[in-house]
Design an enzyme around this catalytic site. Structure first.
Site, short mmCIF file in Angstrom:
data_model
loop_
_atom_site.label_atom_id
_atom_site.label_comp_id
_atom_site.label_asym_id
_atom_site.label_seq_id
_atom_site.Cartn_x
_atom_site.Cartn_y
_atom_site.Cartn_z
N TYR A 106 -7.24 54.97 -26.17
CA TYR A 106 -7.36 56.34 -25.69
C TYR A 106 -6.62 57.29 -26.62
O TYR A 106 -5.40 57.44 -26.55
CB TYR A 106 -6.79 56.47 -24.27
CG TYR A 106 -7.47 55.65 -23.22
CD1 TYR A 106 -8.76 55.13 -23.39
CD2 TYR A 106 -6.82 55.37 -22.02
CE1 TYR A 106 -9.37 54.37 -22.41
CE2 TYR A 106 -7.43 54.62 -21.02
CZ TYR A 106 -8.71 54.12 -21.22
OH TYR A 106 -9.30 53.37 -20.23
N LEU A 165 -14.59 59.76 -9.64
CA LEU A 165 -15.19 61.08 -9.56
C LEU A 165 -16.36 61.22 -10.53
O LEU A 165 -16.88 62.31 -10.74
CB LEU A 165 -14.16 62.18 -9.85
CG LEU A 165 -13.01 62.28 -8.83
CD1 LEU A 165 -11.97 63.28 -9.31
CD2 LEU A 165 -13.54 62.69 -7.47
#
Length: 332
Positions: A57, A221
């Site tokens: 990341y 989400l």
């Protein structure tokens, strides 16, 4: 905040865990470091003691941000979840994809989890995180070029050395979980799960429930789609890969928003946002132990944290599920 134990460990994880993928900026259109640090710190003070990150990341940036954020926090009150086995700096193993760094430099990503590589990755992660141990160490993706036994035995050695407390996996199906479980005590499986992506319910969830393996749901989400804040024609940054995913086509955004409009009254009754309602629904599903929720800033972080305070009864969950059963996405 609520806390749940991972598998047969003594590791209590906050039900909403801070997902630090977006904090690293990679595939999210960049990041603002100071805001990401503040978001993690505010989350901690709201009870979100668990943080999930990975070396890939931001090519180390996310772990560095996590390390900065927790520097002045009591280490024994924070749970660091990180990963291994995804490389941008080593052209070896199972090729995963072409990508680019936050500054636009082209890179190739490989899945590689040999014993030597894992040992080095662990040392690098410990330095970036500014700590001497990792609470949960997870293989990021299955590496077809390295025997699972070799990878798991390497992590077992790290556990014996005290550099890692517990072992987990990511993106493993029931078959891979069964194989890995022969060589190490697995306490968790981190997999994608949301209202729009429920395929793990067929085999992975039953296996995990039957073998006391906790499920860490990532992208609950659906990378922002289930917040109701996107509309058809949404403009993504050039290096934001959501633009290439079918979930974010104009037609699917339209269909998802129509579904969200149907369940919005439930959120309003709870004085909650749609995102909070979705997070609460997620952690109430069978087999789901925690939900990973990312945040760009402190406001988002605190909003995510407070989702656990929502109370959903069976009738409300059934209502949401009934509306969800009518939602059909276009898979192209």
């Amino acid at each position: 905040m609520q806390y749940r134990k991972l598998g047969n460990s003594d590791l209590d994880i906050s039900v909403i865990t801070f997902g630090a993928w977006a904090a690293g900026g990679w595939m999210w259109g960049g990041t603002e470091r100071s805001e990401a640090v503040q978001a993690i710190r505010e989350s901690y003070h709201a009870g979100v003691t668990s943080i999930d990150t990975a070396p890939v990341y931001g090519q180390g940036l996310s772990e560095e941000i996590v390390g900065e954020a927790i520097r002045d926090l009591p280490r024994d009150k924070v749970q660091i979840l990180t990963k291994y086995g995804m490389h941008w700096d080593l052209a070896k193993g199972d090729f995963a994809m072409k990508s680019q760094t936050n500054d636009g430099q082209a890179i190739d990503i490989y899945k590689y989890a040999s014993a030597d590589s894992i040992v080095k990755e662990c040392e690098d992660s410990l330095k970036r995180l500014g700590t001497d141990y990792i609470d949960l160490y997870q293989i990021h993706w299955h590496d077809k070029t390295t025997p699972i036994q070799e990878s798991m035995e390497a992590v077992s050695l790290l556990i014996q050395q005290g550099k890692v407390r517990y072992a987990g996996v990511c993106n493993y199906n029931a078959e891979l979980l069964m194989e890995a479980g022969k060589y190490i005590n697995l306490v968790s499986d981190q997999v994608p799960y949301s209202m729009l992506r429920k395929d793990i319910e067929a085999e992975t969830v039953p296996y995990c429930i039957g073998n006391n393996i906790s499920i860490l749901a990532y992208s609950p989400l659906q990378r922002g789609l289930l917040t109701g804040k996107m509309t058809s024609g949404y403009s993504f940054a050039k290096d934001d890969n959501r633009a290439s995913l079918h979930y974010f086509s104009d037609e699917n955004i339209k269909r998802v928003n129509a579904f969200l409009a149907k369940i919005r009254p439930v959120a309003e009754d709870k004085k909650a946002t749609l995102g909070q309602l979705v997070l609460k629904w997620t952690v109430e599903q069978p087999g789901i132990t925690i939900a990973l929720a990312g945040a760009r800033d402190a406001r988002q972080a605190l909003e995510n944290a407070s989702s656990v305070d929502i109370q959903l009864n069976r009738d409300e969950i059934s209502f949401i599920n009934n509306q969800l059963s009518d939602l059909k996405l276009v898979n192209k």
